[in-house]
Write a protein that holds these residues in place. Structure first.
Motif, short mmCIF file in Angstrom:
data_model
loop_
_atom_site.label_atom_id
_atom_site.label_comp_id
_atom_site.label_asym_id
_atom_site.label_seq_id
_atom_site.Cartn_x
_atom_site.Cartn_y
_atom_site.Cartn_z
N TYR A 51 0.99 -1.14 0.07
CA TYR A 51 -0.05 -0.14 -0.08
C TYR A 51 0.84 1.24 -0.22
CZ TYR A 51 -3.42 3.60 1.30
OH TYR A 51 -4.33 4.60 1.83
N SER B 156 -5.74 -8.73 -2.23
CA SER B 156 -5.75 -7.49 -3.34
C SER B 156 -6.52 -8.53 -4.64
CB SER B 156 -4.37 -7.25 -3.88
OG SER B 156 -3.68 -6.57 -2.98
N ARG C 35 -7.33 -0.63 7.15
CA ARG C 35 -6.49 -1.63 6.75
C ARG C 35 -6.78 -3.09 7.10
NH1 ARG C 35 -5.25 -1.68 1.97
NH2 ARG C 35 -3.40 -2.95 2.34
#
Length: 576
Positions: free
Chosen positions: A54, A247, A223
Motif C-alpha cells: 500500500y 488484493s 486496513r
C-alpha cells in the motif's frame, strides 16, 4: 478358448494397473511439494522478500547501500537492507505474509534488517509505525529501535514511535509484547505506553497511560478490515504464507475447476495475457524480476501458475500447504532471432528474449542461486511450443528486443511478436539470463521523488536487537551488552546534567524512588513534542531494574552473514 479369454482379460487388467501405476507416479512427481529440498528449485528461505502492499502520498525507497532515494511503487519487492520512507501525508504498508505486516505513518523511515523464512526484523529509524499480527502464527518478529527491541508475542497491534527528541514510545493497542534491553526484558500489555530513552547499551524507561488514538490508528483499522474481510484466504484458496491474496477480491472471481480446484480469474479485457503489462527490474540475489502494473499483481506473478481455463485466463495458487517460496517470476525464458553479444557465456546470443507463463505442474528453472551459474546459460534445442503448454495459446507468448529488456515499462502493444516459424525455431533458455542490468533496471519509476517531510537520518544508526547490538562492535555476555547505570542496591546512578530516572514500585515489586533532578527536568514531566502530554502526576520515572528484569541468554546470530552491518542490512540481502 475360455482359458485364452481369461488370459487376455488378465493381461488387460495387469496392463491397466501398470498404466495406472505409471500415471500415479507421474502425478506424484508433478505435484511434488514446492518445499522439497532441491538446491536447484529456486527455494531461498534465507533470501526473503517483502511486498510493498500500500502506498499513499509521498513514499520513497532506497535499495541496499546504493543510497539513492527513488519513488516507490505498489507491489515492488523489498529485501534485507532496503529502506522505505514516507514524507508529508505519506503512508505505506509492507507485507511479510498474510498475518504479519507493518504500516508507516507520515514522516517515517523503516529499514529491513532481516528477511528469512518466518523470521522478520524491521528497524525504525524515525517516525511512527504499527506492526499488525492478524493471527497467531509461526513468524518470529523483531521491531528494533535505537533504544530497545520489541517482540510481539501474540496477535495484536503494536505501535512504535521514534521521536525527534530521541524518545521511543511503544504502545500495545491489542496483544502483548516483550521489550528487550541488554540485560533482559519487560512485558508490555494493552492500555500502556512505554517511553524509553538512552542508547542500545543503556536504555531506561517509564510507563505512562496509553497515548490517545489518532488518525493513524483509524487508518490501521481500515486496513485491518480489508485484510479480515477477504475471501481469498479460505482453506483451499490462497495459502496464508502467500501475501497479496486480499488484493484479488476487487479485481476478479474465484471459480472451481475440476482439474485444479479453486482458481482465480481476473477481470481483464479480451486479448489480455499475464506478464505483459509491467516491467523487468533487477532484484538483489534474484536478478530479473517481474513487476506487474496491475494492482493485484503480486501473488499471481510470484507464486502458483497460469493457464487458460473454461473461464478464461486463470491463476492456480498451487498446492495448499507450505511453506511457499517467493519467485521473481513464474515464467520460462526463450531466445530467438539473430544474435547480439558474443555468444553463450559472453552475451545473450539472441536478438530477442521471450517469456511464457508457466502452466500448473510445469518445471520451474531458476536463473539465480544454486541452479544458475552467474553469466552463463544453456539452450534447450526443443521447440518452445513443446517446452511450455501456454506457448500454444494465442497471445500468451511475450517477447522484446534484447537490448530493450529491463530498460523500462512494457505493454502488450510494444511486444516483438515472433511468427509461427520463428517460434518453432526458438530455443528455451536455462540458467542465468545473460542480459546485464542497467541503471534503469533498478528504478521502478522514471519520475522524481518528492522528499518533503521525509526524515533525515544517519546511514550508520545503531539499533537494539535481541541477538546483538547492531553497531559492529564486540558484544559481551553472549551478545548482550551490560545495562550500565545501577549501583549495587539497584538505585539509579545519576549523570550530571541529565534528567533523573528512578525505579518505580507498585506492580514492579520495588519501593518507589523519586526521580532526583540533577541539572535537568524530571522525565515524568518532560514535553513529548507532537504527542499529547501524558504526565502521570506524582508517578516517578522508571528504569530497567535488575530485580524485575528477566535474565535471558542471547540466541545465536541468524543468517548467513553471521551478523548485521552498522546500517542494519542483513548479509543475505546484497545489493541491487
Amino acid at each position: 478358448m475360455v482359458t485364452a479369454m481369461k488370459r487376455t482379460a488378465l493381461q488387460a487388467i495387469v496392463s491397466a494397473a501398470t498404466l495406472a501405476t505409471a500415471v500415479l507416479a507421474v502425478i506424484t512427481l508433478a505435484v511434488r511439494p514446492a518445499w522439497a529440498q532441491d538446491p536447484n528449485a529456486g527455494d531461498a528461505p534465507s533470501h526473503g522478500v517483502a511486498r510493498l502492499s500500500y502506498i499513499q502520498g509521498n513514499v520513497g525507497m532506497r535499495h541496499g547501500d546504493l543510497g539513492e532515494l527513488s519513488p516507490a511503487a505498489l507491489n515492488v519487492p523489498l529485501v534485507a537492507s532496503d529502506r522505505l520512507e514516507t514524507g508529508d501525508g505519506g503512508r505505506a504498508e509492507i507485507q511479510f505474509d498474510f498475518n504479519n505486516m507493518i504500516r508507516l505513518a507520515p514522516s517515517t523511515e523503516v529499514r529491513l534488517g532481516q528477511l528469512e523464512l518466518n523470521q522478520y526484523q524491521v528497524q525504525i529509524a524515525a517516525g511512527t509505525v504499527a506492526f499488525r499480527v492478524l493471527q497467531d502464527n509461526p513468524g518470529q518478529v523483531e521491531i528494533s529501535t535505537p533504544t530497545v527491541s520489541v517482540r510481539p508475542t501474540k496477535a495484536g497491534t503494536y505501535r512504535v514511535s521514534v521521536r525527534s527528541d530521541g524518545i521511543t514510545e511503544i504502545t500495545v493497542r491489542a496483544g502483548e509484547a516483550e521489550i528487550y534491553g541488554p540485560q533482559g526484558s519487560e512485558n508490555l500489555a494493552p492500555g500502556q505506553t512505554m517511553q524509553v530513552r538512552g542508547t542500545p547499551d543503556n536504555p531506561e524507561f517509564q510507563l505512562v497511560a496509553a497515548i490517545p488514538t489518532d488518525d493513524f490508528d483509524r487508518f490501521n483499522l481500515d486496513r485491518d478490515k480489508v485484510m479480515q474481510s477477504t475471501s481469498s484466504y479460505r482453506p483451499g484458496y490462497v495459502p496464508p504464507d502467500v501475501p497479496g491474496g486480499e488484493s484479488l477480491d476487487p479485481y476478479g472471481q474465484w471459480q472451481n475447476d475440476p482439474n485444479y480446484g479453486n482458481v482465480w480469474v481476473p477481470n481483464e479485457p479480451p486479448g489480455w495475457a499475464p506478464y505483459q503489462n509491467g516491467q523487468w527490474i533487477d532484484e538483489s540475489y534474484y536478478g530479473w524480476t517481474w513487476l506487474g502494473a496491475e494492482p493485484w499483481g503480486w501473488a499471481p506473478y510470484h507464486y502458483g501458475a497460469w493457464y487458460v481455463s473454461p473461464f478464461g485466463w486463470a491463476w492456480w495458487p498451487g498446492i495448499y500447504g507450505g511453506p511457499h517460496f517467493w519467485r521473481p517470476a513464474m515464467v520460462g525464458f526463450f531466445g530467438w532471432g539473430p544474435g547480439v553479444g558474443f555468444g553463450v557465456g559472453f552475451g545473450f546470443g539472441f536478438g530477442n528474449v521471450g517469456w511464457v507463463p508457466l502452466a500448473p505442474y510445469e518445471a520451474y528453472h531458476p536463473w539465480y542461486g544454486a541452479g544458475a551459474v552467474a553469466g552463463r546459460y544453456s539452450v534447450t534445442n526443443v521447440g518452445v511450443m513443446n517446452a511450455y503448454r501456454n506457448a500454444r495459446v494465442n497471445n500468451a507468448v511475450s517477447s522484446m528486443r534484447t537490448n530493450e529488456f529491463g530498460r523500462g515499462a512494457i505493454s502488450g502493444a510494444g511486444m516483438a511478436r515472433p511468427n509461427s516459424a520463428e517460434l518453432a525455431r526458438a530455443s528455451a533458455v536455462r540458467g542465468s539470463l545473460a542480459i546485464p542490468p542497467s541503471a534503469a533496471s533498478r528504478r521502478v519509476s522514471g519520475s522524481a521523488v518528492n522528499s518533503r517531510g521525509m526524515p533525515q537520518t544517519a546511514s550508520n544508526m545503531r539499533f537494539s536487537s535481541r541477538s546483538a547490538i547492531t553497531n559492529g562492535r564486540g558484544a559481551t555476555n553472549g551478545g548482550w551488552h551490560s545495562l550500565n547505570g545501577y549501583n549495587a542496591n539497584g538505585a539509579a546512578r545519576g549523570n550530571t546534567g541529565s534528567s533523573s530516572y528512578g525505579a518505580r514500585g507498585g506492580s514492579y515489586g520495588g519501593q518507589a524512588r523519586g526521580g532526583e533532578a540533577r541539572g535537568g527536568s524530571s522525565y515524568g514531566t518532560q514535553s513529548r513534542g507532537n504527542y499529547p502530554s501524558q504526565g502521570r502526576g506524582s508517578s516517578q520515572p522508571l528504569r530497567m531494574n535488575p530485580p524485575i528484569v528477566q535474565q535471558r541468554s542471547a540466541p545465536a546470530s541468524r543468517g548467513s552473514s553471521g551478523g548485521r552491518s552498522s546500517g542494519g542490512g542483513h548479509g543475505g540481502g546484497g545489493h541491487r
